[in-house]
Design an enzyme around this catalytic site. Structure first.
Site, PDB file in Angstrom:
ATOM      1  CG  ASP A  60      -2.098   8.471   7.628  1.00  0.00           C
ATOM      2  OD1 ASP A  60      -2.259   7.249   7.755  1.00  0.00           O
ATOM      3  OD2 ASP A  60      -2.251   9.064   6.549  1.00  0.00           O
ATOM      4  CD  GLU A  83      -2.660   0.966   2.682  1.00  0.00           C
ATOM      5  OE1 GLU A  83      -2.939   2.031   3.287  1.00  0.00           O
ATOM      6  OE2 GLU A  83      -2.976  -0.166   3.112  1.00  0.00           O
TER       7      GLU A  83
END
Length: 256
Positions: free
Chosen positions: A57, A46
């Site tokens: 994130d 990914e």
């Protein structure tokens, strides 16, 4: 068939998806990292497309985004780097990012470019499900790009089924309502994982967020088809002088 579909047709358990940030640790590291992941046992890769405000994130991946942007990484440069990827890389490849830079690049152009270089799937956490279904789903399908949605422990059963119906490739089961790299115990989410398992959804399930070592990978994989590791791998790459050796050591610590 799409490479993601082929992978899950062959491998039903302990699927290891590893996240790396494009242009990290150095601008031209992307394909070198993919090669190291392929050689050392990852099943999927990914690639994070750096963005200045990556909402899903945690601090480790946020920092890698900032470093990659400072290195000069952009969507255009990423596609240039991936242009000859399929001469050597057989892994299914997923691009993960956010809508703002993709809309600036042009969504139709983005999908065409992704298909041209051999990308297999897309994760865009900030693309609303309704917009995807009514406006963009056909575009991704036209370019043979699987679109992967996320579910969390707070997602209701009806919504999970709706998300599952729109998802292709695999369903990304976020282990907690937090950001990547969190330290919440995977073992605390057993009931959530069992619920997903018992729903008999059409897509394979990979668990992400907080997967950092062999123990957490095995815990997540016990109730799903496998797991996604991101922040722990980014940390391993932080000060490396040998991406191949670092990746081998890291992946061996997960899989052996």
């Amino acid at each position: 068939m799409n490479r993601i579909d082929e992978l899950f047709a062959k491998k039903k358990s302990d699927v290891l998806n590893v996240y790396c940030t494009a242009g990290y640790p150095h601008l031209n590291s992307t394909v070198e990292v993919l090669t190291a992941l392929q050689v050392n046992g990852a099943d999927l890769a990914e690639i994070g497309m750096p963005y200045s405000d990556p909402l899903a994130d945690g601090p480790v991946i946020q920092e890698s985004n900032m470093i990659a942007l400072e290195n000069g990484m952009s969507i255009s440069i990423l596609f240039e780097q991936l242009k000859h990827m399929r001469e050597t890389i057989e892994l299914p490849i997923i691009l993960m990012g956010y809508m703002n830079p993709i809309m600036q690049y042009g969504l139709e152009k983005f999908c065409a470019s992704a298909e041209a270089v051999g990308v297999d799937g897309i994760i865009l956490p900030d693309l609303p499900m309704y917009e995807f279904e009514t406006t963009y789903q056909q575009l991704f399908n036209q370019h043979n790009l699987r679109f992967i949605f996320l579910v969390t422990p707070e997602t209701g059963e009806e919504r999970i089924r709706k998300i599952d119906s729109l998802t292709s490739g695999f369903l990304y089961a976020v282990s907690s309502s937090s950001t990547t790299g969190n330290n919440k115990a995977i073992s605390d989410q057993t009931n959530y994982f069992k619920k997903l398992q018992n729903m008999q959804l059409k897509n394979p399930i990979l668990v992400g967020f907080g997967i950092k070592d062999k123990a957490t990978f095995q815990s997540a994989s016990a109730y799903s088809n496998g797991a996604i590791i991101g922040s722990a791998y980014i940390k391993a790459l932080q000060n490396t002088i040998n991406i191949q050796a670092t990746t081998k050591e890291f992946l061996n610590s997960i899989t052996e």
